[in-house]
Design a protein around this motif. Structure first.
Motif, PDB file in Angstrom:
ATOM      1  N   ALA A   2      59.425  53.428  28.874  1.00 36.80           N
ATOM      2  CA  ALA A   2      58.569  54.029  29.885  1.00 36.80           C
ATOM      3  C   ALA A   2      58.294  53.092  31.054  1.00 36.80           C
ATOM      4  O   ALA A   2      58.279  53.491  32.196  1.00 36.80           O
ATOM      5  N   ARG A   3      58.065  51.825  30.778  1.00 31.55           N
ATOM      6  CA  ARG A   3      57.771  50.896  31.858  1.00 31.55           C
ATOM      7  C   ARG A   3      58.092  49.489  31.402  1.00 31.55           C
ATOM      8  O   ARG A   3      58.022  49.151  30.223  1.00 31.55           O
ATOM      9  N   GLU A  36      61.734  60.115  20.563  1.00 29.88           N
ATOM     10  CA  GLU A  36      61.955  60.174  22.005  1.00 29.88           C
ATOM     11  C   GLU A  36      63.056  61.195  22.298  1.00 29.88           C
ATOM     12  O   GLU A  36      64.024  61.292  21.551  1.00 29.88           O
ATOM     13  N   GLU A  38      65.237  63.095  25.832  1.00 30.49           N
ATOM     14  CA  GLU A  38      65.467  63.324  27.254  1.00 30.49           C
ATOM     15  C   GLU A  38      65.957  64.758  27.444  1.00 30.49           C
ATOM     16  O   GLU A  38      66.580  65.331  26.545  1.00 30.49           O
ATOM     17  N   ILE A  74      52.363  55.937  36.016  1.00 33.70           N
ATOM     18  CA  ILE A  74      53.076  54.664  36.140  1.00 33.70           C
ATOM     19  C   ILE A  74      53.678  54.655  37.541  1.00 33.70           C
ATOM     20  O   ILE A  74      54.449  55.551  37.892  1.00 33.70           O
ATOM     21  N   GLY A  82      56.394  57.817  36.121  1.00 36.79           N
ATOM     22  CA  GLY A  82      56.145  58.145  34.727  1.00 36.79           C
ATOM     23  C   GLY A  82      54.667  58.316  34.486  1.00 36.79           C
ATOM     24  O   GLY A  82      53.836  58.197  35.405  1.00 36.79           O
ATOM     25  N   VAL A  84      51.561  57.583  31.208  1.00 39.00           N
ATOM     26  CA  VAL A  84      51.324  56.924  29.922  1.00 39.00           C
ATOM     27  C   VAL A  84      49.982  57.366  29.358  1.00 39.00           C
ATOM     28  O   VAL A  84      48.998  57.515  30.084  1.00 39.00           O
ATOM     29  N   ALA A  91      54.286  58.374  26.183  1.00 42.45           N
ATOM     30  CA  ALA A  91      54.605  58.167  27.593  1.00 42.45           C
ATOM     31  C   ALA A  91      55.659  59.168  28.027  1.00 42.45           C
ATOM     32  O   ALA A  91      56.432  59.687  27.216  1.00 42.45           O
ATOM     33  N   SER A  93      58.732  59.334  30.991  1.00 42.95           N
ATOM     34  CA  SER A  93      59.448  58.502  31.949  1.00 42.95           C
ATOM     35  C   SER A  93      60.627  59.271  32.518  1.00 42.95           C
ATOM     36  O   SER A  93      60.978  60.358  32.033  1.00 42.95           O
ATOM     37  N   GLU A  95      64.689  59.135  33.514  1.00 42.74           N
ATOM     38  CA  GLU A  95      65.987  58.493  33.452  1.00 42.74           C
ATOM     39  C   GLU A  95      66.650  58.571  34.830  1.00 42.74           C
ATOM     40  O   GLU A  95      66.162  59.268  35.732  1.00 42.74           O
ATOM     41  N   SER A 103      58.497  59.786  25.390  1.00 41.54           N
ATOM     42  CA  SER A 103      58.493  58.738  24.369  1.00 41.54           C
ATOM     43  C   SER A 103      57.267  58.984  23.513  1.00 41.54           C
ATOM     44  O   SER A 103      56.141  58.702  23.935  1.00 41.54           O
ATOM     45  N   LYS A 154      63.839  54.169  41.084  1.00 37.63           N
ATOM     46  CA  LYS A 154      63.426  53.068  40.223  1.00 37.63           C
ATOM     47  C   LYS A 154      64.341  51.879  40.481  1.00 37.63           C
ATOM     48  O   LYS A 154      65.567  51.998  40.404  1.00 37.63           O
TER      49      LYS A 154
END
Length: 456
Positions: A2-3, A36, A38, A74, A82, A84, A91, A93, A95, A103, A154
């Motif tokens: 996540a971070r 987790e 995606e 985030i 993201g 949290v 969390a 996030s 990709e 997550s 990112k």
């Protein structure tokens, strides 16, 4: 992840890196699982990809989820990347291509992780429907080219994007076009970690086979049942694969740390700045001799961030990450977690799983890994089919879950979460094969129906 971590405590000795891994040890009663997954977002109106910016973009999706959940944003360079849940441990996030990732928090039972995932999907659907955004239950985006796929803002992804073509031909496809599900699991000692790592590495291609679900690329069949898994075989050989050294005598925390030290870095983070040091040695940073950052020495956050950029089929951090499966439906996601929890968290099941795989050679394990993306359950290993091994592994897992005896409010134990995987193995037909049948049949040679049928 996540971070990235920001712990500026200097690393004084290699032993601290070993201790960092060992600090993940937990007594059996404290073991948890973290799931987790995606998922690829798309615009429902025209099946096009969702960019970060815009009134109906990924940023708007994140902001809607923030308002709904109350989770903290985030931020990077003034932009949300993201969310949290500081209290619960979960969390959200992004990709690289906008894949939206949950997550999950560390939870005790599969019933809890199923409920957590279901709630997240309900939230994502509520906000997504408001924005005209849906989410695919496929392990790879089935229609868009890489050029058509959006790029998330990112900094670490910009560095990885520049580096990936230097170390493989498919790294950018991995980053921008694939989607996975994984479960994170605990260990109680070094010996326990080693046994779990060996069993899960050997059986990771079996999980890939059971959950194969990425047969389409750019609008047509790609020749594989798990193209996502095929992509990982040509992403970056320095940091991916089956880690044959984990089966050598004497393997443990120190050997893993030594391998990790020699995997080239992507970046070093100082404050909010990501410094591109791609290809450089962590050992040089550790010694204060990194050419790109003269005088800088490694910190604990540098190590944690570096370890998060290693991508073997099973990753060791302060827990073990099972990384072999394509994403799919809610039942698919929970079944993946159930498969590994039943095998690794019950001593008798773990012993039985080791008996299944201990005679396999490194060459046999690698051959299994190489063939599964195309053949899935029809792959051969040591005179058996992957389907045969999967059937045995599922039986061990089911028995392990029965012995765990965690019941839901209706009195059902955790074995119900394996039903999805059992049906696939009993039938011998993966989800990818069923989708290919639809493509060649009622879909009329088009992947367009996937955007209606393969959605959360």
């Amino acid at each position: 992840m996540a971070r990235d971590v920001s712990d500026v405590t200097p690393i004084g000795a290699r032993s601290e890196l070993v201790e960092w891994v060992a600090s993940g040890e937990k007594p059996r009663e404290a073991w948890r699982l973290g799931t987790e997954h995606e998922k690829v977002p798309f615009y429902q109106a025209n099946s096009s990809p969702v960019p970060y910016d815009g009134e109906r973009g990924i940023r708007a999706l994140l902001e809607g989820m923030q308002n709904l959940t109350g989770w903290d944003p985030i931020m990077e360079n003034g932009r949300p990347i993201g969310l949290v849940d500081e209290a619960g441990g979960g969390a959200i996030s992004l990709e690289p291509g906008g894949q939206f990732e949950l997550s999950g928090a560390p939870l005790k039972t599969l019933h809890q992780t199923e409920a957590e995932t279901a709630q997240h999907l309900d939230h994502a659907k509520a906000i997504g429907d408001r924005l005209g955004v849906g989410f695919l239950t496929l392990g790879m985006s089935p229609l868009w080219s890489r050029a058509e796929t959006p790029v998330m803002p990112k900094a670490r992804y910009r560095i990885m994007t520049d580096y990936m073509p230097k170390v493989g031909t498919m790294g950018l496809d991995m980053m921008y076009r694939t989607a996975t599900v994984q479960v994170n699991m605990d260990y109680e000692s070094e010996a326990d970690m080693v046994k779990k790592l060996r069993v899960s590495l050997a059986l990771q291609p079996i999980a890939t086979a059971i959950f194969a679900n990425s047969p389409f690329t750019e609008g047509k069949p790609n020749g594989y049942l798990s193209m996502r898994s095929r992509i990982w075989r040509d992403t970056d050989g320095d940091r991916t694969g089956m880690m044959a050294f984990a089966f050598e005598d004497g393997f443990g925390y120190e050997r893993y740390v030594d391998w990790a030290l020699d995997v080239p870095m992507y970046f070093v983070k100082r404050g909010s700045t990501y410094h591109d040091v791609s290809g450089a040695s962590f050992r040089d940073l550790f010694a204060g001799k990194l050419a790109q950052l003269p005088g800088e020495h490694a910190t604990h956050s540098d190590w944690a961030n570096h370890v998060s950029t290693l991508f073997p089929e099973v990753r060791l951090k302060r827990y073990l990450e099972m990384r072999g499966a394509d994403v799919g439906s809610l039942d698919h996601i929970t079944a993946l977690s159930a498969f590994w929890v039943g095998l690794l968290y019950d001593p008798a099941a773990l012993d039985g799983a080791w008996e299944l795989v201990k005679s396999w050679s490194a060459e046999e394990r690698e051959s299994l890994r190489a063939e599964v993306p195309k053949l899935a359950l029809k792959t051969n290993i040591a005179g058996r089919t992957a389907r045969d091994v999967a059937s045995d592994a599922l039986a061990l897992s089911r028995a392990g879950l029965q012995r765990r005896a965690h019941r839901d409010e209706a009195g059902r134990d955790e074995t119900r979460h394996l039903d999805y995987a059992d049906e696939i193995v009993n039938s011998g037909r993966t989800q990818a094969e069923r989708l290919l049948e639809r493509y060649h049949g009622p879909w009329g040679g088009s992947v367009a129906p996937a955007f209606k049928e393969c959605v959360f």
